[in-house]
Design a protein around this motif. Structure first.
Motif, PDB file in Angstrom:
ATOM      1  N   PHE A  20       0.834  -1.206   0.000  1.00  0.00           N
ATOM      2  CA  PHE A  20       0.000   0.000   0.000  1.00  0.00           C
ATOM      3  C   PHE A  20       0.869   1.256   0.000  1.00  0.00           C
ATOM      4  O   PHE A  20       0.628   2.200  -0.786  1.00  0.00           O
ATOM      5  N   TYR A  21       1.882   1.305   0.871  1.00  0.00           N
ATOM      6  CA  TYR A  21       2.758   2.473   0.931  1.00  0.00           C
ATOM      7  C   TYR A  21       3.549   2.647  -0.358  1.00  0.00           C
ATOM      8  O   TYR A  21       3.757   3.777  -0.837  1.00  0.00           O
ATOM      9  N   ALA A  22       4.027   1.529  -0.924  1.00  0.00           N
ATOM     10  CA  ALA A  22       4.815   1.600  -2.154  1.00  0.00           C
ATOM     11  C   ALA A  22       3.981   2.160  -3.307  1.00  0.00           C
ATOM     12  O   ALA A  22       4.482   2.948  -4.129  1.00  0.00           O
ATOM     13  N   ILE A  23       2.715   1.767  -3.388  1.00  0.00           N
ATOM     14  CA  ILE A  23       1.823   2.299  -4.430  1.00  0.00           C
ATOM     15  C   ILE A  23       1.659   3.803  -4.267  1.00  0.00           C
ATOM     16  O   ILE A  23       1.707   4.568  -5.245  1.00  0.00           O
ATOM     17  N   HIS A  24       1.484   4.251  -3.014  1.00  0.00           N
ATOM     18  CA  HIS A  24       1.354   5.698  -2.772  1.00  0.00           C
ATOM     19  C   HIS A  24       2.618   6.436  -3.192  1.00  0.00           C
ATOM     20  O   HIS A  24       2.544   7.460  -3.889  1.00  0.00           O
ATOM     21  N   MET A  25       3.775   5.934  -2.792  1.00  0.00           N
ATOM     22  CA  MET A  25       5.032   6.615  -3.099  1.00  0.00           C
ATOM     23  C   MET A  25       5.343   6.594  -4.588  1.00  0.00           C
ATOM     24  O   MET A  25       5.864   7.569  -5.143  1.00  0.00           O
ATOM     25  N   GLY A  26       5.041   5.493  -5.254  1.00  0.00           N
ATOM     26  CA  GLY A  26       5.411   5.356  -6.649  1.00  0.00           C
ATOM     27  C   GLY A  26       4.470   6.019  -7.633  1.00  0.00           C
ATOM     28  O   GLY A  26       4.892   6.475  -8.706  1.00  0.00           O
ATOM     29  N   TRP A  27       3.172   6.101  -7.281  1.00  0.00           N
ATOM     30  CA  TRP A  27       2.196   6.571  -8.267  1.00  0.00           C
ATOM     31  C   TRP A  27       1.311   7.725  -7.802  1.00  0.00           C
ATOM     32  O   TRP A  27       0.703   8.405  -8.640  1.00  0.00           O
ATOM     33  N   LYS A  28       1.208   7.983  -6.519  1.00  0.00           N
ATOM     34  CA  LYS A  28       0.285   9.012  -6.041  1.00  0.00           C
ATOM     35  C   LYS A  28       0.989  10.243  -5.464  1.00  0.00           C
ATOM     36  O   LYS A  28       0.446  11.338  -5.509  1.00  0.00           O
TER      37      LYS A  28
ATOM     38  N   LYS B 248       3.505  13.336  -5.131  1.00  0.00           N
ATOM     39  CA  LYS B 248       4.134  14.269  -6.064  1.00  0.00           C
ATOM     40  C   LYS B 248       5.648  14.304  -5.894  1.00  0.00           C
ATOM     41  O   LYS B 248       6.379  14.572  -6.856  1.00  0.00           O
ATOM     42  N   PHE B 249       6.125  14.026  -4.675  1.00  0.00           N
ATOM     43  CA  PHE B 249       7.547  14.210  -4.391  1.00  0.00           C
ATOM     44  C   PHE B 249       8.292  12.918  -4.060  1.00  0.00           C
ATOM     45  O   PHE B 249       9.487  12.807  -4.312  1.00  0.00           O
ATOM     46  N   LEU B 250       7.627  11.937  -3.466  1.00  0.00           N
ATOM     47  CA  LEU B 250       8.295  10.699  -3.081  1.00  0.00           C
ATOM     48  C   LEU B 250       8.453   9.778  -4.285  1.00  0.00           C
ATOM     49  O   LEU B 250       7.721   9.889  -5.268  1.00  0.00           O
ATOM     50  N   SER B 251       9.395   8.840  -4.190  1.00  0.00           N
ATOM     51  CA  SER B 251       9.627   7.920  -5.295  1.00  0.00           C
ATOM     52  C   SER B 251      10.202   6.605  -4.786  1.00  0.00           C
ATOM     53  O   SER B 251      10.938   6.579  -3.786  1.00  0.00           O
ATOM     54  N   ILE B 252       9.842   5.511  -5.480  1.00  0.00           N
ATOM     55  CA  ILE B 252      10.490   4.218  -5.236  1.00  0.00           C
ATOM     56  C   ILE B 252      11.248   3.762  -6.480  1.00  0.00           C
ATOM     57  O   ILE B 252      11.712   2.623  -6.551  1.00  0.00           O
ATOM     58  N   SER B 253      11.368   4.650  -7.448  1.00  0.00           N
ATOM     59  CA  SER B 253      12.053   4.312  -8.692  1.00  0.00           C
ATOM     60  C   SER B 253      13.549   4.151  -8.443  1.00  0.00           C
ATOM     61  O   SER B 253      14.188   4.993  -7.797  1.00  0.00           O
ATOM     62  N   LEU B 254      14.107   3.072  -8.984  1.00  0.00           N
ATOM     63  CA  LEU B 254      15.546   2.846  -8.858  1.00  0.00           C
ATOM     64  C   LEU B 254      16.340   3.942  -9.560  1.00  0.00           C
ATOM     65  O   LEU B 254      17.481   4.239  -9.191  1.00  0.00           O
ATOM     66  N   GLY B 255      15.700   4.579 -10.550  1.00  0.00           N
ATOM     67  CA  GLY B 255      16.364   5.663 -11.266  1.00  0.00           C
ATOM     68  C   GLY B 255      16.656   6.871 -10.400  1.00  0.00           C
ATOM     69  O   GLY B 255      17.572   7.652 -10.683  1.00  0.00           O
ATOM     70  N   TRP B 256      15.864   7.045  -9.334  1.00  0.00           N
ATOM     71  CA  TRP B 256      16.089   8.164  -8.419  1.00  0.00           C
ATOM     72  C   TRP B 256      17.012   7.790  -7.256  1.00  0.00           C
ATOM     73  O   TRP B 256      17.329   8.639  -6.425  1.00  0.00           O
TER      74      TRP B 256
END
Length: 450
Positions: free
Chosen positions: A211-219, A221-229
């Protein structure tokens, strides 16, 4: 972070801002305590004291996993809140991605280090022959699930750090609901006992992590779980570790204190250990409510420290008043119905008597521990690494000699009262350090004039 969250950070009245950040945290943490209590309740329905003892003995292990999650989560979270106050939004993505992947790596390291030593860990937790097998089952499952548990603690802090307090609460409640449903299934339907309860805990943490990962990755504006970041440089490491390491040490000390406390209680029989296990879970409810208030305002304090220190000071004052009200309210309830509360878990008269006594004594320091938690939160939010480190070790350092002396002087009663004495010592040290740091935390003259 959306415009509404920014409003609560910058402009909302203090009472409303504190409520926005703290109430969801308080509700979420109270729900987490409820499922901890229900774990004991469901096992208690099997009328097996050895199982309840195993559950109590494994508290230090869960505290250790929480320590790894807090190492990354609180260290990164307080840094993210300060970055938001400075409007360094791109850096927030780097830090949140760093936190996500670092937590998974830490969890995998726990598996690699812990599983080969599982028997030694169980012996170290103080398991007697009667509870050894149950304790080993629980420890094994929790070690296998370590990456999930560590990640869940980390992401909850990261989501809360951007002001998404309600999202953080929903994740915690989701974990609780999943855990309760699974507890009922594994105990009453599948009859898996301790293994089932431990598995339910891991799976519920997995649900919240997703649930938290979905929020950070797609909802967000500032947080990210992308390996690119993902980015790991000196600034990120220093800011995360100077707060995260003290929190990690404090969490480890909590586990070590629970372990040492259990080892002293073992002298007085399995009933004493089980009574402490039940009473400590009941005590966790008001403690976590108060802790939720203190931890909930940390992002607000961190943001205000870089943006508006007068608002930070007003937040701290209001929070102390809230702690006092909660301590008085919960104290009155416990002193009136403590025997009935313990009786929910067991019909053993000795367990009820010992558990009620432990509750009465430990509740005496609820206000003290609440304000001490706030002191620690202030040091974390404002980047005072040294002060945060001192707070992380002082209670544990105090408890060990106090336990030894009190046990020699007054036996079981001395062991129980040692908790209150160590809480008082930590409070005094925190108050002194906050007074010494007061000039760094004061609002400037322009803010006072406004």
């Amino acid at each position: 972070m959306n415009a509404e969250n920014l409003h609560y950070f910058e402009k909302a009245p203090i009472a409303k801002a504190v409520a926005h950040f703290a109430v969801p945290m308080m509700l979420g943490m109270s729900m987490s305590v409820i499922y901890s209590i229900l774990n004991a309740y469901f096992l208690g329905t099997l009328h097996n004291t050895a199982m309840l003892t195993a559950l109590a003995l494994t508290l230090p292990l869960f505290a250790a996993l929480m320590a790894f999650g807090n190492l990354i989560g609180i260290g990164s979270g307080t840094f993210i809140s300060r970055l938001l106050g400075e409007k360094r939004y791109e850096d927030v993505k780097h830090v949140s991605s760093f936190a996500f992947y670092s937590s998974l790596i830490l969890g995998l390291l726990v598996i690699a280090a812990g599983l080969p030593l599982v028997d030694s860990i169980v012996h170290g937790l103080g398991a007697a022959p009667s509870s050894f097998a149950f304790t080993k089952d629980y420890v094994t499952v929790m070690l296998i699930g370590a990456p999930v548990v560590v990640l869940c603690f980390t992401l909850e802090n990261i989501v809360r750090s951007e002001g998404a307090a309600i999202t953080s609460m929903i994740g915690m409640i989701l974990s609780v609901v999943v855990n309760i449903i699974l507890d009922a299934l594994v105990i009453f339907v599948f009859h898996w006992g301790v293994v089932g309860v431990a598995s339910a805990t891991v799976i519920s943490n997995l649900a919240a992590s997703i649930f938290y990962a979905i929020h950070m990755g797609w909802k967000s504006k500032f947080l990210s779980i992308s390996l690119g970041w993902f980015k790991m440089n000196k600034e990120i490491l220093s800011n995360v570790l100077k707060i995260g390491v003290p929190v990690f040490i404090m969490s480890l000390f909590m586990g070590a204190m629970s372990l040492i406390f259990n080892l002293f209680l073992i002298e007085y029989g399995d009933q004493a250990v089980a009574a402490y296990g039940i009473s400590s879970r009941l005590l966790q409810f008001p403690e976590f409510i108060v802790m939720g208030l203190c931890e909930g305002v940390v992002p607000l304090i961190a943001f205000s420290f870089t943006a508006n220190r007068l608002r930070m000071k007003q937040t701290i004052t209001f929070t102390i008043q809230g702690i006092l009200v909660l301590a008085v309210l919960f104290g009155a309830i416990v002193y009136l119905i403590s025997g009935h509360l313990i009786g929910l878990f067991t019909n053993d008269p000795l367990l009820i008597e010992m558990g009620s006594y432990i509750l009465h004594v430990t509740f005496l320091s609820l206000f003290i521990t609440g304000v001490t938690s706030l002191f620690t939160g202030i040091f974390q939010a404002t980047g005072q690494g040294t002060a945060a480190f001192v707070m992380s070790v002082i209670q544990g350092i105090t408890l060990i000699p106090v336990l030894y002396i009190a046990n020699r002087m007054n036996g079981f009663h001395g062991v129980v009262w040692s908790l209150v004495i160590s809480d008082l010592a930590a409070f005094v040290v925190g108050a002194v350090m906050l007074y010494m740091l007061r000039n760094r935390l004061q609002p400037d003259m322009e803010q006072l004039a406004e």
